[in-house]
Write an enzyme that holds these catalytic residues in place. Structure first.
Site, mmCIF file in Angstrom:
data_model
loop_
_atom_site.group_PDB
_atom_site.id
_atom_site.type_symbol
_atom_site.label_atom_id
_atom_site.label_comp_id
_atom_site.label_asym_id
_atom_site.label_seq_id
_atom_site.Cartn_x
_atom_site.Cartn_y
_atom_site.Cartn_z
ATOM 1 N N VAL A 57 0.917 -1.181 -0.053
ATOM 2 C CA VAL A 57 0.053 -0.049 -0.031
ATOM 3 C C VAL A 57 0.822 1.088 -0.078
ATOM 4 O O VAL A 57 0.556 2.210 -0.608
ATOM 5 C CB VAL A 57 -1.099 -0.067 1.363
ATOM 6 C CG1 VAL A 57 -1.555 1.116 1.272
ATOM 7 C CG2 VAL A 57 -2.024 -1.412 1.119
ATOM 8 N N CYS A 58 2.191 1.229 0.775
ATOM 9 C CA CYS A 58 3.011 2.417 0.801
ATOM 10 C C CYS A 58 3.425 3.121 -0.448
ATOM 11 O O CYS A 58 2.980 4.317 -0.615
ATOM 12 C CB CYS A 58 4.058 1.930 1.674
ATOM 13 S SG CYS A 58 3.565 1.464 3.196
#
Length: 211
Positions: free
Chosen positions: A50-51
């Site tokens: 997700v980062c």
């Protein structure tokens, strides 16, 4: 512990630039000395899933933040060297090549610990006769908006799987700037260009009557 309405911690942290330069950043000084708002967003780890979507999303909105006199700073507990490696990894390979704002490398976790955003807790282990850390000891997805005086006017914390909505932070900056400039308050779902209201009964009654 919430920092909303309080001054952001006065502490220096290592950071990495997109050019490979390691330097120190004091987030409070960035706001006060440069008379800017600061958006500081924390993410758990480099080279994860997700980062990178979040880091690219903030990069895509960077011109909008700069137009509003907001400095964007990313942060995690990875080292400057790991940040630099990620900055030199292409987007197609899950990297953040093309990100130009600074990224804090709070690898000693001093600032993250002060903010209370680490996924860790101390537990006593009888076998080891010692207190051990439980959890990954990385940060949740915490976000801070800081005004030109160093005061925090927004903070939010997401669990690891939940990515942020970057547009919401632009809306919050617009709303806070409107309050600063006009002395009005911003009702639910307010956006730039919409009607705000005076913080009294007459103002609220007038606003509710027209909506």
């Amino acid at each position: 512990m919430s920092f909303v309405g309080k001054q952001f911690p006065n502490i220096e942290v290592n950071a990495m630039s997109d050019l490979g330069d390691t330097f120190k950043i004091n987030v409070l000084s960035e706001a006060v000395n440069n008379k800017k708002k600061v958006l500081l967003f924390w993410y758990p780890k480099d080279f994860t899933f997700v980062c990178p979507t979040e880091l690219h999303a903030f990069q895509e909105a960077l011109a909008e933040f700069e137009k509003r006199n907001v400095k964007v700073i990313g942060a995690s507990c990875d080292t400057p060297e790991v940040h630099f490696a990620w900055l030199n990894t292409s987007k197609n390979d899950g990297g953040i090549e093309g990100v130009t704002y600074p990224i804090l490398a709070d690898c000693n976790r001093n600032l993250a610990r002060i903010l209370g955003i680490l996924d860790s807790r101390e537990i006593y282990d009888e076998t080891a006769d010692a207190y051990l850390l439980e959890g990954d000891d990385v940060t949740f997805r915490a976000t801070y908006l800081i005004d030109e005086t160093g005061k925090v006017f927004h903070e939010s914390i997401n669990d690891m799987p939940l990515g942020r909505n970057v547009k919401e932070y632009l809306r919050l900056v617009d709303a806070y700037t409107h309050v600063q400039q006009h002395g009005e308050v911003c009702p639910a779902n307010w956006e730039e260009g919409k009607e705000a209201m005076h913080a009294d009964r007459k103002g609220v009654a007038s606003y509710l009557a027209s909506h």
